[in-house]
Scaffold this motif. Sequence first.
Motif, PDB file in Angstrom:
ATOM      1  N   ILE A 152      51.581  58.829  34.222  1.00  0.00           N
ATOM      2  CA  ILE A 152      51.405  57.637  35.045  1.00  0.00           C
ATOM      3  C   ILE A 152      52.672  57.405  35.867  1.00  0.00           C
ATOM      4  N   THR A 153      52.495  57.085  37.144  1.00  0.00           N
ATOM      5  CA  THR A 153      53.616  56.746  38.010  1.00  0.00           C
ATOM      6  C   THR A 153      53.405  55.346  38.579  1.00  0.00           C
ATOM      7  N   ASP A 154      54.429  54.830  39.267  1.00  0.00           N
ATOM      8  CA  ASP A 154      54.338  53.476  39.836  1.00  0.00           C
ATOM      9  C   ASP A 154      53.136  53.322  40.760  1.00  0.00           C
ATOM     10  N   LYS A 155      52.789  54.383  41.480  1.00  0.00           N
ATOM     11  CA  LYS A 155      51.681  54.268  42.442  1.00  0.00           C
ATOM     12  C   LYS A 155      50.322  54.134  41.764  1.00  0.00           C
ATOM     13  N   ASP A 156      50.244  54.478  40.484  1.00  0.00           N
ATOM     14  CA  ASP A 156      48.986  54.339  39.744  1.00  0.00           C
ATOM     15  C   ASP A 156      48.769  52.919  39.230  1.00  0.00           C
ATOM     16  N   VAL A 157      49.839  52.117  39.231  1.00  0.00           N
ATOM     17  CA  VAL A 157      49.788  50.769  38.662  1.00  0.00           C
ATOM     18  C   VAL A 157      49.272  49.787  39.708  1.00  0.00           C
ATOM     19  N   LEU A 158      48.199  49.085  39.373  1.00  0.00           N
ATOM     20  CA  LEU A 158      47.588  48.125  40.287  1.00  0.00           C
ATOM     21  C   LEU A 158      48.049  46.698  40.016  1.00  0.00           C
ATOM     22  N   TYR A 159      48.428  46.429  38.782  1.00  0.00           N
ATOM     23  CA  TYR A 159      48.870  45.081  38.393  1.00  0.00           C
ATOM     24  C   TYR A 159      49.610  45.192  37.078  1.00  0.00           C
ATOM     25  N   ASP A 172      32.565  38.167  25.020  1.00  0.00           N
ATOM     26  CA  ASP A 172      31.785  37.004  25.461  1.00  0.00           C
ATOM     27  C   ASP A 172      31.228  37.181  26.877  1.00  0.00           C
ATOM     28  N   ARG A 173      31.390  38.389  27.447  1.00  0.00           N
ATOM     29  CA  ARG A 173      30.890  38.724  28.791  1.00  0.00           C
ATOM     30  C   ARG A 173      31.432  37.780  29.864  1.00  0.00           C
ATOM     31  N   LYS A 174      32.715  37.493  29.760  1.00  0.00           N
ATOM     32  CA  LYS A 174      33.370  36.633  30.738  1.00  0.00           C
ATOM     33  C   LYS A 174      34.228  37.442  31.708  1.00  0.00           C
ATOM     34  N   VAL A 175      33.995  38.754  31.729  1.00  0.00           N
ATOM     35  CA  VAL A 175      34.668  39.641  32.682  1.00  0.00           C
ATOM     36  C   VAL A 175      33.598  40.259  33.570  1.00  0.00           C
ATOM     37  N   SER A 176      33.739  40.078  34.878  1.00  0.00           N
ATOM     38  CA  SER A 176      32.783  40.657  35.824  1.00  0.00           C
ATOM     39  C   SER A 176      33.306  42.008  36.299  1.00  0.00           C
ATOM     40  N   LYS A 177      32.500  43.054  36.112  1.00  0.00           N
ATOM     41  CA  LYS A 177      32.887  44.414  36.495  1.00  0.00           C
ATOM     42  C   LYS A 177      32.017  44.894  37.653  1.00  0.00           C
ATOM     43  N   THR A 178      32.660  45.521  38.621  1.00  0.00           N
ATOM     44  CA  THR A 178      31.929  46.081  39.752  1.00  0.00           C
ATOM     45  C   THR A 178      32.283  47.553  39.890  1.00  0.00           C
ATOM     46  N   ASP A 204      45.772  31.382  32.446  1.00  0.00           N
ATOM     47  CA  ASP A 204      44.689  30.513  32.892  1.00  0.00           C
ATOM     48  C   ASP A 204      44.548  30.528  34.420  1.00  0.00           C
ATOM     49  N   GLU A 205      44.694  31.720  35.012  1.00  0.00           N
ATOM     50  CA  GLU A 205      44.541  31.890  36.453  1.00  0.00           C
ATOM     51  C   GLU A 205      43.390  32.857  36.708  1.00  0.00           C
ATOM     52  N   LYS A 206      42.656  32.651  37.826  1.00  0.00           N
ATOM     53  CA  LYS A 206      41.592  33.581  38.182  1.00  0.00           C
ATOM     54  C   LYS A 206      42.203  34.871  38.697  1.00  0.00           C
ATOM     55  N   MET A 207      41.756  35.988  38.150  1.00  0.00           N
ATOM     56  CA  MET A 207      42.271  37.292  38.529  1.00  0.00           C
ATOM     57  C   MET A 207      41.158  38.126  39.155  1.00  0.00           C
ATOM     58  N   LYS A 208      41.474  38.819  40.236  1.00  0.00           N
ATOM     59  CA  LYS A 208      40.562  39.803  40.809  1.00  0.00           C
ATOM     60  C   LYS A 208      41.376  41.054  41.079  1.00  0.00           C
ATOM     61  N   LEU A 209      41.160  42.065  40.271  1.00  0.00           N
ATOM     62  CA  LEU A 209      41.898  43.322  40.374  1.00  0.00           C
ATOM     63  C   LEU A 209      41.002  44.365  41.020  1.00  0.00           C
TER      64      LEU A 209
END
Length: 229
Positions: free
Chosen positions: A3-10, A88-94, A207-212
Amino acid sequence: MGITDKDVLYEDNHYIAINKRAGDIVQVDNTGDTSMEEMVAAYLAQKYNKPNGAFIGVIHRLDRPVSGMILFAKTSKGLDRMNRLFHDRKVSKTYFAVVRNRPPKQADTLKNWLLRDRKKMITKAYDREVKGGSIAQLDYEVLGELEGYYLLKVTPLTGRTHQIRCQLAYMGCPIVGDNKYGYPRGSLRRTICLHSRSLVFIHPIKDEKMKLIAALPTDGFWEKFNKLI
């Protein structure tokens, strides 16, 4: 290949999101190949100078031939809380999928019962309830057509093994390269055109909304579909 820095999204104190390369395995299996779990742990240990190693927790998984967004925990607290969100299915995956056959509808919800064949390591879909089967649902939308290929946006509403691969194939639209589920030929790189595009959730600690979001692979094929998204 690590893994390198460019692979990291967040990355924050509790989580690290990686744009997974198709062909990498998430956890150690019987191949003996280096897993992403090991690669991310090594990356963090080097980055933060931890000679005794870094904690890494596997939250969810992607099949080996699939690319895209995958999230790991850097703390046990983060792992426990994110596991609860997934449960609890509180993560939306696309996901994005490329198929060769035109889907029957522009957009639809697929509902099947899936049964895992553990000997053949494949999942089978049925229109009716079957003994030992699990209900599976996903939404899909055709984003466009390009050179005879169709780009689909897929949102799984349940999390079953090989669910997207199996349900799209059962609809008559096997994913490009996925000869395990009926595509006429496999990829020489043993990859399929299924990409984990995004995760949306409320950060269980901040407690923040995240969209990765994970960019499409740069492999000479996927890039052309950027114009459709």
